[in-house]
Design a protein around this motif. Structure first.
Motif, short mmCIF file in Angstrom:
data_model
loop_
_atom_site.label_atom_id
_atom_site.label_comp_id
_atom_site.label_asym_id
_atom_site.label_seq_id
_atom_site.Cartn_x
_atom_site.Cartn_y
_atom_site.Cartn_z
N TYR A 182 0.80 -1.23 0.00
CA TYR A 182 0.00 0.00 0.00
C TYR A 182 0.82 1.27 0.00
O TYR A 182 0.35 2.30 -0.46
N VAL A 185 1.50 1.98 -3.65
CA VAL A 185 0.25 2.31 -4.35
C VAL A 185 -0.20 3.72 -3.92
O VAL A 185 -0.62 4.53 -4.76
N ARG A 186 -0.03 4.05 -2.63
CA ARG A 186 -0.43 5.38 -2.15
C ARG A 186 0.38 6.46 -2.86
O ARG A 186 -0.17 7.47 -3.30
N LEU A 189 -0.93 6.91 -6.32
CA LEU A 189 -2.27 7.52 -6.33
C LEU A 189 -2.20 9.01 -5.98
O LEU A 189 -2.96 9.82 -6.51
N VAL A 204 -5.89 3.29 1.31
CA VAL A 204 -5.27 3.18 -0.02
C VAL A 204 -6.17 2.37 -0.96
O VAL A 204 -6.35 2.73 -2.13
N ALA A 205 -6.77 1.30 -0.45
CA ALA A 205 -7.68 0.51 -1.29
C ALA A 205 -8.87 1.36 -1.73
O ALA A 205 -9.29 1.32 -2.89
N TYR A 208 -7.69 3.77 -4.31
CA TYR A 208 -7.47 3.06 -5.58
C TYR A 208 -8.79 2.96 -6.37
O TYR A 208 -8.85 3.25 -7.56
N TRP A 211 -9.88 6.27 -7.76
CA TRP A 211 -9.12 6.59 -8.97
C TRP A 211 -9.67 5.83 -10.18
O TRP A 211 -9.90 6.41 -11.24
N ARG A 212 -9.94 4.54 -9.99
CA ARG A 212 -10.44 3.73 -11.11
C ARG A 212 -11.84 4.19 -11.55
O ARG A 212 -12.13 4.25 -12.74
N ALA A 226 -8.31 -4.16 -9.25
CA ALA A 226 -7.70 -4.20 -7.90
C ALA A 226 -7.05 -5.55 -7.62
O ALA A 226 -6.04 -5.64 -6.93
N ASP A 229 -3.61 -5.18 -8.84
CA ASP A 229 -2.77 -4.09 -8.33
C ASP A 229 -2.61 -4.06 -6.82
O ASP A 229 -1.67 -3.45 -6.31
N LEU A 230 -3.53 -4.65 -6.07
CA LEU A 230 -3.43 -4.62 -4.61
C LEU A 230 -2.97 -5.99 -4.12
O LEU A 230 -3.57 -7.01 -4.45
#
Lengths: 299, 227
Positions: A182, A185-186, A189, A204-205, A208, A211-212, A226, A229-230
């Motif tokens: 995360y 990813v953070r 983002l 963060v999830a 995410y 954003w999507r 996800a 990516d997660l």
């Protein structure tokens, strides 16, 4: 640990049944997360063009009346504010980003827990029953709602670290598990303009997905993305203005049970939360498959 | 028959009552009402009682069972019949993950589907699943038999020791060191016998047989006595 509950009425207007039922489900998950709890409610829409913002202040005696006067002087309010201790809901008739900037500049002690046409988000430290009572969940209506009971493993036990996390309009996410990638990813983002207020993995999830969705993806497609990516362990329950979705990671370590009747879909970490619902014995009940998106939209 | 309503009684009180009877008991038949997903119902039984649970059970139902017959007339949560020693645990609906985990003996029957890791670390239990099993079933199974009438999810029998697996449907993938072996006439006869004991109708001739290739790490079956 942690416990998740979700209840989604498939059709019809906001119902008074939502609050009491969600509250009953949440209470059943107390042993899975006694340190803090929270819930998101999707209720009546804000007036045309307006949006609701759930704000929170550090103390329960916060002077929201004075705050309302000051806020109203800058942003026209489309409805009177509602106060619930350290939370308050304001209905503003402008886009939310100037509000965030204004809060940062003038009231850094006040945070935004959720905003959108329908969503209201309440969360705090304390037992799930105490948190539900503090915010009067029993008396609240809505079309769908999500709840979370937290046993913190990954970051501190504070109001801000409680779930649900809402990072975009009408989107919220609750999570049982822990993510591992995360931080990276953070970082990416943030470059895409997503705002984060904590160091929490679940935020963060949620960011995410925001954003999507902002890219134009539908909720089910965003959750499929996800999966790639997660990284980590998770059962996610996600709410949007008119949708509800569940996703478990490919290893499916974190439990989940789904139940569906003609009228509602319910999700919980354990069946005993679903057992509290009327007509539960007639529901179709199953365990969601790993790495499989389950998604419903209101008719 | 003795009825216990979990809307009135706690699980702890129920289990304490189920632990009272001695081998000479007349209190053989029990019915549990309103389980509502409560955990640890009818665990640690040591006498040949028959307990029927009318509804869905939570986690670890029938765990550590010895001698008793526990029937769930509904679905069962995580770890049903975990560490079963003997006796029978039967689930009429579906079971969540880790059904019969670490079971050392006895018979576990899941009439519906079982979730992930069914029979994980099994050590002698016999498991018959009327439907399908999820991923990583029989993971590190040491001994015992898993019979699956439907399909098996990915990584079946990963790191298997000497447990045996029979599957009638498709296997999504085999785990490390799990391999298909011969299905002999005597294997088919054994499967037919187990299906009969489980009261599940399926054609024993349709099953395929899986076991350990015995090539994983330093395990050598020839040295079993030394381990």
């Amino acid at each position: 640990m942690c416990g998740i509950v979700g209840l989604f009425f498939k059709r019809g207007a906001a119902t008074e049944k939502l609050g009491p039922l969600l509250s009953g489900m949440l209470g059943q998950m107390s042993e899975r997360g006694p340190d803090s709890a929270g819930f998101a409610l999707y209720g009546e829409a804000a007036p045309d063009g307006a949006f609701k913002a759930t704000l929170h202040a550090p103390d329960r005696g916060y002077d929201w009346a004075a705050f309302e006067v000051e806020l109203g002087g800058v942003f026209p309010l489309a409805a009177p504010a509602r106060h619930y201790g350290n939370h308050a809901v304001f209905t503003l008739d402008r886009a939310p980003s100037p509000l965030f900037d204004w809060l940062d500049a003038h009231h850094p002690e006040v945070g935004v827990f959720g905003f959108g046409e329908h969503i209201e988000v309440y969360k705090d430290v304390g037992s799930p029953d105490a948190v539900a009572q503090r915010f009067g969940l029993e008396r609240r209506s809505g079309t769908h709602g999500l709840g979370h009971t937290r046993m913190a493993t990954e970051s501190a036990v504070t109001t801000e670290h409680s779930h649900p996390f809402s990072t975009g309009p009408d989107l919220c996410l609750v999570h049982n598990g822990s993510l591992s990638n995360y931080n990276r990813v953070r970082q990416s983002l943030r470059r895409e303009g997503i705002r984060f207020v904590t160091d929490n993995d679940t935020e963060v999830a949620a960011g995410y997905l925001t954003w999507r969705l902002h890219q134009g993806m539908a909720l089910d497609r965003a959750l499929e993305a996800a999966l790639a990516d997660l990284d980590g362990f998770y059962t996610f329950a996600v709410g949007t203005g008119n949708g509800f979705a569940i996703l478990r990671d490919p290893i499916a370590c974190k439990p989940a049970v789904l139940a569906e009747t003609e009228d509602w879909v319910a999700m919980a970490t354990e069946y005993r939360a679903i057992a509290t619902l009327p007509n539960a014995s007639a529901a179709e009940i199953w365990e969601p498959q790993p790495a499989t998106v389950y998604c419903w939209r209101r008719q | 028959m003795i009825e216990v309503d979990l809307a009135q009684s706690s699980v702890r009180a129920l289990n304490a009552r189920l632990h009272q009877p001695t081998a000479q008991t007349n209190q053989l038949y029990w019915q549990v009402l309103n389980p509502n997903g409560a955990h640890a119902i009818a665990v640690g039984l040591t006498q040949p009682l028959q307990i029927e649970i009318k509804g869905h059970a939570g986690y670890y139902c029938g765990g550590m069972n010895a001698a008793a017959t526990v029937i769930v007339d509904g679905h069962a949560g995580t770890g049903v019949a975990e560490n079963i020693m003997s006796g029978i645990v039967r689930v009429r609906g579906n079971a969540s993950q880790s059904a019969a985990a670490s079971g050392r003996g006895g018979l576990v029957v899941i009439e519906g589907n079982a979730g992930a890791r069914c029979g994980i670390s099994m050590k002698g239990v016999t498991i018959v699943v009327g439907g399908s099993v999820g991923h990583m079933s029989a993971f590190m199974g040491q001994t015992g038999v898993l019979v699956v009438c439907g399909d098996a999810g990915p990584n079946l029998g990963d790191s298997l020791y000497e447990a045996e697996i029979f599957v009638a449907g498709t296997v999504a993938s085999l785990g490390a060191d799990c391999t298909e072996t011969d299905m002999t006439a005597s294997d088919a006869e054994r499967v037919a016998g187990l299906l009969g004991r489980a009261g599940i109708k399926a054609d024993a001739a349709r099953f395929r047989h899986y076991g350990s290739a015995r090539r994983l790490y330093n395990f050598r079956v020839d040295h079993t006595a030394e381990y």
